[in-house]
Design a protein around this motif. Structure first.
Motif, mmCIF file in Angstrom:
data_model
loop_
_atom_site.group_PDB
_atom_site.id
_atom_site.type_symbol
_atom_site.label_atom_id
_atom_site.label_comp_id
_atom_site.label_asym_id
_atom_site.label_seq_id
_atom_site.Cartn_x
_atom_site.Cartn_y
_atom_site.Cartn_z
ATOM 1 N N THR A 287 8.252 -1.805 -10.049
ATOM 2 C CA THR A 287 7.882 -1.520 -8.665
ATOM 3 C C THR A 287 6.626 -2.282 -8.267
ATOM 4 N N ILE A 288 5.630 -2.264 -9.139
ATOM 5 C CA ILE A 288 4.386 -2.981 -8.844
ATOM 6 C C ILE A 288 4.636 -4.481 -8.721
ATOM 7 N N PRO A 294 3.768 -8.727 -4.317
ATOM 8 C CA PRO A 294 4.026 -9.835 -3.383
ATOM 9 C C PRO A 294 3.391 -9.635 -2.006
ATOM 10 N N TYR A 295 2.916 -8.432 -1.728
ATOM 11 C CA TYR A 295 2.388 -8.118 -0.392
ATOM 12 C C TYR A 295 0.919 -7.681 -0.424
ATOM 13 N N THR A 296 0.227 -7.913 -1.521
ATOM 14 C CA THR A 296 -1.153 -7.424 -1.639
ATOM 15 C C THR A 296 -2.061 -8.072 -0.597
ATOM 16 N N LYS A 297 -3.068 -7.301 -0.208
ATOM 17 C CA LYS A 297 -3.940 -7.745 0.874
ATOM 18 C C LYS A 297 -5.010 -8.731 0.426
ATOM 19 N N SER A 298 -5.293 -8.748 -0.871
ATOM 20 C CA SER A 298 -6.354 -9.626 -1.349
ATOM 21 C C SER A 298 -6.143 -9.945 -2.821
ATOM 22 N N LEU A 299 -6.821 -10.977 -3.283
ATOM 23 C CA LEU A 299 -6.769 -11.340 -4.694
ATOM 24 C C LEU A 299 -7.331 -10.221 -5.556
ATOM 25 N N GLU A 300 -8.354 -9.559 -5.055
ATOM 26 C CA GLU A 300 -8.970 -8.454 -5.807
ATOM 27 C C GLU A 300 -7.963 -7.315 -6.021
ATOM 28 N N VAL A 301 -7.231 -6.971 -4.975
ATOM 29 C CA VAL A 301 -6.222 -5.915 -5.096
ATOM 30 C C VAL A 301 -5.135 -6.346 -6.069
ATOM 31 N N ALA A 382 -1.581 7.567 -2.520
ATOM 32 C CA ALA A 382 -2.252 8.227 -1.391
ATOM 33 C C ALA A 382 -2.153 7.406 -0.113
ATOM 34 N N ASP A 383 -2.217 6.079 -0.221
ATOM 35 C CA ASP A 383 -2.070 5.227 0.963
ATOM 36 C C ASP A 383 -1.754 3.800 0.509
ATOM 37 N N VAL A 384 -0.472 3.489 0.423
ATOM 38 C CA VAL A 384 -0.075 2.167 -0.065
ATOM 39 C C VAL A 384 -0.484 1.068 0.907
ATOM 40 N N THR A 385 -0.701 1.424 2.184
ATOM 41 C CA THR A 385 -1.064 0.401 3.164
ATOM 42 C C THR A 385 -2.464 -0.142 2.944
ATOM 43 N N LEU A 386 -3.278 0.552 2.144
ATOM 44 C CA LEU A 386 -4.598 0.020 1.810
ATOM 45 C C LEU A 386 -4.498 -1.145 0.830
ATOM 46 N N SER A 387 -3.391 -1.207 0.106
ATOM 47 C CA SER A 387 -3.216 -2.242 -0.910
ATOM 48 C C SER A 387 -2.280 -3.361 -0.474
ATOM 49 N N ALA A 388 -1.321 -3.053 0.386
ATOM 50 C CA ALA A 388 -0.284 -4.037 0.700
ATOM 51 C C ALA A 388 0.048 -4.070 2.182
ATOM 52 N N ASP A 389 0.320 -5.289 2.683
ATOM 53 C CA ASP A 389 0.843 -5.495 4.029
ATOM 54 C C ASP A 389 2.358 -5.621 3.909
ATOM 55 N N LEU A 390 3.059 -4.529 4.127
ATOM 56 C CA LEU A 390 4.502 -4.488 3.927
ATOM 57 C C LEU A 390 5.248 -4.867 5.195
ATOM 58 N N PRO A 391 6.483 -5.386 5.070
ATOM 59 C CA PRO A 391 7.307 -5.590 6.269
ATOM 60 C C PRO A 391 7.449 -4.273 7.029
ATOM 61 N N LEU A 392 7.463 -4.346 8.339
ATOM 62 C CA LEU A 392 7.535 -3.117 9.126
ATOM 63 C C LEU A 392 8.872 -2.410 8.926
ATOM 64 N N ASN A 399 15.853 -6.086 1.637
ATOM 65 C CA ASN A 399 16.516 -7.386 1.522
ATOM 66 C C ASN A 399 15.636 -8.394 0.794
ATOM 67 N N LYS A 400 14.369 -8.429 1.155
ATOM 68 C CA LYS A 400 13.448 -9.384 0.530
ATOM 69 C C LYS A 400 13.269 -9.082 -0.959
ATOM 70 N N VAL A 401 13.150 -7.795 -1.291
ATOM 71 C CA VAL A 401 12.974 -7.413 -2.696
ATOM 72 C C VAL A 401 14.223 -7.760 -3.498
ATOM 73 N N ALA A 402 15.411 -7.494 -2.936
ATOM 74 C CA ALA A 402 16.666 -7.793 -3.632
ATOM 75 C C ALA A 402 16.798 -9.292 -3.893
ATOM 76 N N LYS A 403 16.442 -10.108 -2.929
ATOM 77 C CA LYS A 403 16.510 -11.556 -3.115
ATOM 78 C C LYS A 403 15.511 -12.021 -4.169
ATOM 79 N N ARG A 404 14.350 -11.382 -4.184
ATOM 80 C CA ARG A 404 13.334 -11.722 -5.186
ATOM 81 C C ARG A 404 13.826 -11.369 -6.593
#
Length: 534
Positions: A287-288, A294-301, A382-392, A399-404
């Protein structure tokens, strides 16, 4: 720990909340009812202020009265409801450390406090069957509950029918018990209860019961209201798709719960616990890797998540010793033919490995390192949006995950040397197995989150399951022969014929699987390329 018990029971109640319980005669065809015993039970249920136990489907109680008074921990895992028991302690000492430590992965740094009191007047009837002994008990319970946080009192009556003895191991006996008892209850107007646990109802979390308390006549049949339709595809589905963040949160929460449940099973001494823990850790790593990084907001994350994935890998490695011991013992038991000779010496060594691995796993499960993993998962959930910018759109996300996933499987396959049937290709088969498992775990996780798959995604999942099965058989044979080879120097001359027989048999089985893989994997990869993954 005093005891571990797998609880197999059914509950029944009258359809109208608050209606009196009819007086029943437990006269049945083959089952014999012992004289009914009356008991008065006083129980206090504990949880943290944030209800961590409830979120992890765990109940902790201290109960007096009845034949099994003591501290009890109940938890869901491995498709059943488990119960472990501890001796009573002095109230002044609070929750004993043995109880708190058992559920530490669920509560982390929080403290257990009283949440609910339950007073139960119970009429207990034990059922027996000639030649089999006691096989079930029927508990007619009149319950009064007090929710300490609100002061609200709730009362209800119910029947619990729990299997005992031989009925716990025999599907035929279990069906006999439930069929005969349900006939009596149904004739009296009772219906199956949808209450998951007494504490949930006491806290007002049983929505069906709360509606019936208010007299909603449309809800007088709880069993009918509890039926949920299975979603198997998008065709004709009419429901609002959850957001990508909701899907990811659900997936992570489900897999994090499985990790805690595996540790609970381990502490309860249940076989296969380490195997379940390794699966949960691998699911989380997949899952990670495919759904978050693939959608993390920063290199640090991204680096932080990479470290978490490495810790989950370490978790699986710690549990490997015990898991392999269980695997080896099972394979020895299956192959104990006269031609193999006396395998008692090998079985003893496999069991020694199991015991050693159990101790390693138990030590790790209580360590700060293990608890840190659970904290990190909790923060991510607790809040996945703090770590990743996910497709809306979650459909687009899937679809993107399956292709990956497809790309990862095909890329790994294309690096396969090809052509060899012998051990030269085993390392590549192992690599293919890892990405195939990741595809299976990830696609299944979307289904667990309530997001239906397309027909082609379902085909991809089925393909991954089939290939994992074949590849897993090869891994098992390789593990078995490697263990035998490492153990030969310790063997006595009289034992070596057994080693030679088992090694030859296992090598033969491995070659058969390699032949199957040479046929099945190329065909599966060709089909995988043709799937219409959007």
């Amino acid at each position: 720990m005093v005891s571990h018990h797998l609880e197999i029971e059914r509950k029944y109640e009258m359809p109208e909340a608050g209606s009196p319980i009819p007086q029943l005669s437990w006269s049945m065809k083959e089952l014999v009812a012992a004289p009914t015993v009356s008991e008065h039970l006083d129980a206090t249920y504990f949880d943290t202020e944030t209800q961590s136990l409830g979120r992890h489907k765990i109940a902790v109680r201290r109960r007096t009265g009845g034949y099994d008074q003591g501290w009890h921990i109940k938890f869901d895992a491995a498709g059943g409801r488990h119960e472990v028991g501890f001796d009573l302690t002095d109230d002044a000492l609070g929750v004993p450390d043995t109880v708190t430590d058992f559920v530490r992965a669920a509560i982390l740094d929080e403290t257990l406090v009283p949440r609910v009191s339950l007073t139960t007047d119970r009429k207990r009837t034990v059922l027996s069957l000639a030649g089999t002994g006691d096989i079930a008990e029927i508990c007619e319970d009149s319950v009064r509950a007090v929710d300490y946080s609100t002061g609200i009192q709730r009362t209800w009556c119910e029947w619990e029918v729990e299997l005992l003895g031989a009925a716990e191991e025999s599907e035929e006996l279990a069906q006999k018990v439930f069929s005969e008892v349900e006939t009596v209850l149904t004739a009296a107007g009772a219906v199956p209860s949808q209450s998951s646990a007494k504490i949930a109802r006491a806290l007002g979390q049983d929505a069906d019961f709360e509606r019936r308390l208010k007299g909603d006549k449309a809800d007088l049949q709880p069993s009918a209201q509890a039926q949920r339709k299975k979603r198997t595809g998008r065709a004709g589905a009419k429901f609002t798709l959850p957001s990508s963040a909701q899907v990811l949160t659900t997936v992570l929460a489900h897999q994090s719960l499985a990790l805690v449940q595996a540790d609970l099973l381990l502490k309860a001494g249940v076989q296969d616990a380490t195997h379940r823990g390794r699966i949960a850790a691998r699911q989380l790593r997949s899952t990670i890797k495919y759904m978050v990084r693939p959608y993390t907001k920063s290199l640090e994350v991204d680096e932080h998540l990479a470290e978490l994935a490495l810790e989950l890998k370490y978790y699986a490695e710690v549990y490997e010793t015990n898991r392999n011991g269980e695997l080896l013992a099972d394979m020895l038991a299956e192959r104990g033919t006269p031609a193999a000779g006396d395998l008692s010496h090998l079985m003893s060594r496999a069991q020694e490995q199991m015991l050693m691995g159990t101790q390693e796993a138990l030590t790790y499960s209580a360590s700060a390192r293990r608890l840190a993993v659970q904290r990190e998962l909790g923060a991510l959930i607790a809040d996945v949006t703090l770590s990743a910018d996910l497709p809306l759109n979650s459909e687009n996300y899937l679809n993107k995950v399956a292709k990956r996933l497809r790309k990862g499987v095909l890329k790994t396959y294309e690096s396969h040397p090809g052509g060899e049937v012998g051990v030269e290709a085993d390392a590549s088969w192992h690599d293919i197995r890892k990405v195939v498992k990741a595809a299976r775990y990830t696609l299944e996780s979307f289904q667990d989150a309530g997001l239906p798959l397309t027909e082609d995604q379902i085909n991809m999942l089925s393909m991954a399951k089939e290939l994992q099965g074949h590849l897993g058989r090869l891994t098992d044979e390789m593990t078995f022969t490697a263990w035998l080879s490492g153990d030969v120097p310790q063997a006595q001359e009289s034992e070596k014929p057994s080693y030679l027989y088992l090694q030859g048999y296992s090598d033969g089985q491995a070659d058969l699987v390699r032949g199957e893989l040479q046929e099945k994997v190329p065909a599966a990869m060709k089909e995988l390329k043709q799937l219409a993954l959007k």
